[in-house]
Enzyme design. Structure first.
Site, PDB file in Angstrom:
ATOM      1  N   ASP A  81       0.798  -1.229   0.000  1.00 12.69           N
ATOM      2  CA  ASP A  81       0.000   0.000   0.000  1.00 12.69           C
ATOM      3  C   ASP A  81       0.832   1.281   0.000  1.00 12.69           C
ATOM      4  O   ASP A  81       1.966   1.316   0.461  1.00 12.69           O
ATOM      5  CB  ASP A  81      -0.979   0.018   1.177  1.00 12.69           C
ATOM      6  N   GLU A 139      -0.892  -2.076   5.027  1.00 10.38           N
ATOM      7  CA  GLU A 139       0.023  -2.132   6.171  1.00 10.38           C
ATOM      8  C   GLU A 139      -0.008  -0.865   7.001  1.00 10.38           C
ATOM      9  O   GLU A 139       0.221  -0.898   8.202  1.00 10.38           O
ATOM     10  CB  GLU A 139       1.462  -2.388   5.680  1.00 10.38           C
TER      11      GLU A 139
HETATM   12 ZN   LIG Z   1       5.028   3.370   6.447  1.00  8.92          ZN
HETATM   13 ZN   LIG Z   2       6.375   0.713   5.527  1.00  7.75          ZN
END
Ligand SMILES: [Zn+2]
Ligand SMILES: [Zn+2]
Length: 394
Positions: A81, A139
């Protein structure tokens, strides 16, 4: 397995690694919307003949590379991401999506993951057991790892060990941070509500001012790290938001503070959380207010298994005799690789990605972020070598 062969093979695909990375960098996608990224990942992995599953936890991809000899299962995890940041770096491959940017280096992680898959595919005869490749969405504080685990990625086959990396722009290319034990901090969300009694800004004697209490709470919370914590230990208490009041001549009824706590060890975490609650309640009471403290666990610390880390360090030294392999680097940043390493023994390595000349790159999560692409083949070689070694010695 000859390390110099793997190193040469990783260098030979350097052009592809850079091309993948730049294409992903130009087309960043926020967590759980990594559809284009996931379709590129799935396409490349299928082209290598891997068994690929898509749509896991929305956009996650899992592929299994079966070695030609029986053995254990090793999991490799990559995050995909981007962040809601307007890119200001001005590279020819800058983001084409306004307000979205790969400012943490996850574009590099995906490229490294594809490179490792390619190198390992050409060494199936030397791979014992199987390699499970996980490309994870969301994440950046969005819970991607937990959702992947809930979707069953740690079953069928169950991994015996797990590896991951993060590009690390505070160190130059050629540096590796591969430590034992906790390497990235656990994080809690801290929320405090201080309740007083509002009134006229010119008549404080008729009110109980939550703004004054909030100011003193912010200051007093700083004594937890400076006065309660063993000076040789580590923790962070940061108040990052203060909200109170609507206008200048009214004392408000309430003040709301938010922030974060970062710790490595469970005992320190418990102590800091207990003291945050006690200090806040005490200060609020002393000033005639009441306080509610809410602590929400976000991510546990990333804890490396010493046996797995030792093998990754040996792989790094075997591949790059001139490399700096730092066994002590730890960061107060948190990473949801922690959830995988709670379940599976493994190692999360930091890979220096700053420009070798300058030694320091733009910070992660900064609008100027970029890294030295010379890191890509090095990281591919490290992960491919560590994977083959770990599986052959298991
Ligand atoms: Zn990050
Ligand atoms: Zn990262």
């Amino acid at each position: 397995m000859d390390p110099s062969l793997l190193r040469r093979e990783a260098e030979a695909i350097g052009g592809r690694l850079t091309a993948w990375r730049r294409d992903l960098h130009q087309h960043p996608e926020i967590g759980f919307q990594e559809r284009r990224t996931a379709s590129i990942v799935a396409g490349e992995l299928r082209a290598l003949g891997l068994d690929v599953q898509t749509g896991i936890a929305e956009t996650g991809v899992v592929a299994v590379l079966q070695g030609e000899r029986p053995g254990c299962t090793l999991m490799l995890r990559w995050d995909m991401d981007a962040l809601p940041i307007q890119e200001a770096a001005g590279a020819p491959y800058a983001s084409v999506h306004p307000g979205l940017m790969h400012a943490c280096g996850h574009d590099g992680h995906v490229a490294i993951g594809l490179g490792v898959a390619q190198v390992l595919s050409s060494h199936r005869s030397e791979v014992r057991g199987c390699v499970k490749l996980l490309f994870q969405p969301g994440e950046e504080g969005l819970g991607g790892a937990e959702r992947m685990i809930a979707a069953g990625v740690l079953e069928n086959p169950v991994p015996d060990a797990a590896l991951g990396v993060h590009l690390w722009n505070v160190r130059p290319v050629g540096w590796f941070g591969i430590a034992d034990g906790p390497v990235m901090a656990g994080a809690e969300l801290l929320e405090i509500e201080i309740l007083g009694q509002g009134g006229h800004g010119a008549a404080p004697q008729q009110a109980t001012d939550p703004v004054v209490a909030a100011a003193q709470v912010v200051s007093a919370l700083q004594t937890i790290v400076s006065r309660n914590l063993d000076p040789r230990a580590t923790a962070v208490v940061s108040v990052t938001q203060i909200h109170a009041g609507e206008t200048f001549n009214v004392i408000p009824d309430r003040a709301v503070l938010r922030g974060t706590i970062r710790t490595f060890e469970p005992e320190i975490r418990q102590m800091v959380m207990r003291r945050v609650t006690e200090v806040t309640a005490g200060i609020a009471a002393a000033l005639g207010c009441t306080a509610r403290v809410r602590l929400t666990p976000l991510t546990p610390p990333v804890v490396n298994d010493p046996a797995v880390s030792a093998k990754v360090r040996a792989a790094a030294r075997g591949l790059f005799p001139d490399a700096v392999v730092d066994e002590s680097e730890r960061s107060m940043v948190s990473e949801d690789m922690a959830f995988f390493l709670q379940a599976v023994p493994g190692c999360f390595s930091l890979v220096g990605s700053a420009d070798r000349e300058r030694g320091q790159g733009p910070a992660h999560h900064n609008s100027q972020f970029d890294f030295d692409e010379a890191v890509l083949p090095r990281a591919v070689a490290l992960l491919a070598a560590a994977t083959i070694d770990l599986l052959s010695e298991a």
